[in-house]
Design a protein around this motif. Structure first.
Motif, mmCIF file in Angstrom:
data_model
loop_
_atom_site.group_PDB
_atom_site.id
_atom_site.type_symbol
_atom_site.label_atom_id
_atom_site.label_comp_id
_atom_site.label_asym_id
_atom_site.label_seq_id
_atom_site.Cartn_x
_atom_site.Cartn_y
_atom_site.Cartn_z
ATOM 1 N N VAL A 59 9.715 4.172 -0.590
ATOM 2 C CA VAL A 59 10.146 2.938 -1.252
ATOM 3 C C VAL A 59 9.350 1.749 -0.716
ATOM 4 O O VAL A 59 8.916 0.872 -1.480
ATOM 5 N N ALA A 60 9.119 1.715 0.602
ATOM 6 C CA ALA A 60 8.309 0.641 1.171
ATOM 7 C C ALA A 60 6.875 0.709 0.664
ATOM 8 O O ALA A 60 6.258 -0.319 0.352
ATOM 9 N N ALA A 61 6.331 1.915 0.551
ATOM 10 C CA ALA A 61 4.968 2.080 0.050
ATOM 11 C C ALA A 61 4.874 1.657 -1.410
ATOM 12 O O ALA A 61 3.851 1.105 -1.847
ATOM 13 N N ALA A 62 5.921 1.896 -2.190
ATOM 14 C CA ALA A 62 5.915 1.520 -3.604
ATOM 15 C C ALA A 62 5.801 0.016 -3.779
ATOM 16 O O ALA A 62 5.230 -0.456 -4.766
ATOM 17 N N ARG A 63 6.323 -0.769 -2.846
ATOM 18 C CA ARG A 63 6.178 -2.226 -2.919
ATOM 19 C C ARG A 63 4.752 -2.654 -2.595
ATOM 20 O O ARG A 63 4.235 -3.620 -3.161
ATOM 21 N N THR A 64 4.113 -1.944 -1.678
ATOM 22 C CA THR A 64 2.800 -2.368 -1.214
ATOM 23 C C THR A 64 1.674 -1.895 -2.115
ATOM 24 O O THR A 64 0.650 -2.581 -2.250
ATOM 25 N N LEU A 65 1.810 -0.729 -2.750
ATOM 26 C CA LEU A 65 0.727 -0.172 -3.554
ATOM 27 C C LEU A 65 0.280 -1.112 -4.677
ATOM 28 O O LEU A 65 -0.914 -1.390 -4.815
ATOM 29 N N PRO A 66 1.184 -1.650 -5.525
ATOM 30 C CA PRO A 66 0.719 -2.585 -6.552
ATOM 31 C C PRO A 66 0.189 -3.886 -5.970
ATOM 32 O O PRO A 66 -0.660 -4.543 -6.587
ATOM 33 N N LEU A 67 0.663 -4.259 -4.786
ATOM 34 C CA LEU A 67 0.101 -5.416 -4.109
ATOM 35 C C LEU A 67 -1.383 -5.197 -3.872
ATOM 36 O O LEU A 67 -2.215 -6.088 -4.111
ATOM 37 N N VAL A 364 -1.209 0.013 4.286
ATOM 38 C CA VAL A 364 0.241 -0.042 4.494
ATOM 39 C C VAL A 364 0.972 1.023 3.669
ATOM 40 O O VAL A 364 1.885 1.685 4.186
ATOM 41 N N PRO A 365 0.627 1.223 2.369
ATOM 42 C CA PRO A 365 1.315 2.304 1.642
ATOM 43 C C PRO A 365 1.115 3.662 2.297
ATOM 44 O O PRO A 365 2.043 4.483 2.335
#
Length: 436
Positions: A59-67, A364-365
């Motif tokens: 879930v944390a990686a999902a926030r960072t990937l589109p970033l 980060v992801p």
């Protein structure tokens, strides 16, 4: 008849802190207060739904990937369009995604993949917000007050992080993570409203022609031509990955097993925020001449909380070392932003910052996604010690770069455009600002 004492005069803000600075700072305080608890809320929402450490990392990686995916586009648009308008749109998208996330958690029917999808929407919004946000403080005050305004702004935002993290931990313990996510959605909506009233004059724009690809090439040349810049960004691509894994995955796991749950972990994160405020006071008085050397040396204390978590130290000790870590990281933050504003041309700043953030968060992801499997394979303690070792190794390597050791502070910040309170809020007048 006894006369009543005259009311005490209302405290006045400094003359340089005008309408734009007040709006910008207030909106940052509000969104920071709400958003500082999202990492904790997301992690405990996953645990509440029956997820594992691996699920928290996903879930944390999902926030960072589109970033990572959209940052460069966000940087180019922020140099083409009025930056505060880009920020408003990003805030509204964040408000919508967090409101949906909150509804999902409060309903008790959320699946991990749905949480990951909504986190990805929030990450997309942040990809457009971060490059646009860079330089806004410097556009709201006159040149001679820029350094003071920047320090006050950072101290206010860091103060909001203190309250937000502590409040989040308490609210999660009392009511569950869904209400923290709902408050975050409301804070983004209110911040968007305040930023909509900003009136910033025209900033320097790139020359017309060439489109986004040319903008991105120009930004890359500015980025790659400065060795101090790209070496520190490469360093932080790993440092941020292991830090994210530690705070988003290992920290909640250790807190749940040894520290007493979300409440003490929220206090520890709030202590880190308190340290950043103390670091801000320090930087009001300390003006290191070799700014990047001072900032880089302050990365080493970041490993101490990782070692404390690895050793399952008592909560009071984890809180204490998080406080010290916050002081050190604020010193780096101030010196890093000073270097960027001092060395990068204003019309290319958002694009260079986009490359900076892209490099800094690119792994980060990967770090958060692999955090759970690494903990399963080696144990949480050894995984944390590995994160600490990588941080020490890379920070030491950066100190061998001559420009990092030698970049010095100039007497005054580079000149920036001044705010025009009565100017139109748009760009070049035709709705399409000249081609940052």
């Amino acid at each position: 008849m006894t006369s009543r004492p005259a009311p005490s005069p209302r405290p006045r803000l400094p003359a340089w802190a005008g309408r734009n600075f007040q709006l910008l700072t207030a909106s940052a305080l509000i969104s920071g207060l709400g958003n500082s608890g999202v990492t904790i809320a997301s992690a405990f929402a996953v645990l509440q739904a029956g997820g594992s450490g691996t699920d928290i990392g996903l879930v944390a990686a999902a926030r960072t990937l589109p970033l990572v995916v959209f940052l460069l586009i966000g940087g180019a648009l922020a140099d083409r369009l009025p930056r505060h308008r880009v920020m408003v749109g990003a805030n509204l998208l964040n408000a919508a995604s967090q409101a949906a996330f909150a509804a999902l958690v409060l309903s008790g029917s959320g699946a991990v993949w749905q949480m990951a999808a909504l986190s990805a929407v929030g990450g997309t919004a942040q990809a457009f917000f971060y490059p646009a946000n860079e330089g806004m403080v410097m556009a709201t005050v006159e040149r001679e007050h820029a350094g003071r305004a920047f320090t006050v702004y950072r101290m206010g935002v860091n103060g909001a992080n203190i309250g937000g993290a502590g409040l989040a931990g308490g609210l999660i313990a009392a009511f569950g993570p869904g209400w923290v996510l709902a408050l975050d959605a409301a804070s983004f909506a209110l911040a968007a409203l305040l930023r909509a009233f900003l009136r910033i004059g025209d900033l320097p724009r790139p020359e017309r022609g060439g489109g986004l690809l040319r903008d991105l090439r120009d930004g890359w040349r500015e980025f790659a031509s400065r060795r101090w810049l790209w070496t520190i960004v490469v360093q932080f691509s790993v440092v941020n990955a292991v830090t994210a894994a530690s705070l988003a995955v290992y920290g909640p796991l250790v807190a749940d097993a040894h520290l007493g749950g979300a409440g003490p972990w929220g206090i520890a994160l709030a202590a880190s925020g308190l340290g950043t405020v103390a670091g801000g006071f320090l930087m009001l008085r300390w003006r290191p001449r070799r700014i990047l050397l001072a900032g880089t040396l302050c990365i080493f204390p970041q490993v101490v909380p990782l070692v404390a978590l690895a050793a399952a130290a008592p909560a009071w000790l984890v809180i204490a070392v998080m406080l010290a870590e916050g002081v050190a990281m604020e010193v780096f933050g101030v010196t890093w932003m000073l270097a960027l504003h001092q060395e990068i041309p204003e019309d290319k700043l958002s694009r260079v910052v986009a490359y900076d953030i892209l490099g800094s968060v690119s792994l980060v992801p990967v770090g958060t996604a692999l955090a759970g499997p690494a903990a399963d394979a080696f144990g949480v303690s050894y995984a944390l010690l590995g994160c600490a070792g990588l941080t020490v190794l890379l920070t030491g390597a950066v100190l061998f770069v001559p420009e990092v050791r030698g970049l010095t502070r100039t007497k005054a910040p580079r000149a920036v455009p001044q705010p025009t309170l009565n100017a139109p809020s748009g760009g070049s007048g035709d709705g399409t600002a000249a081609v940052s």
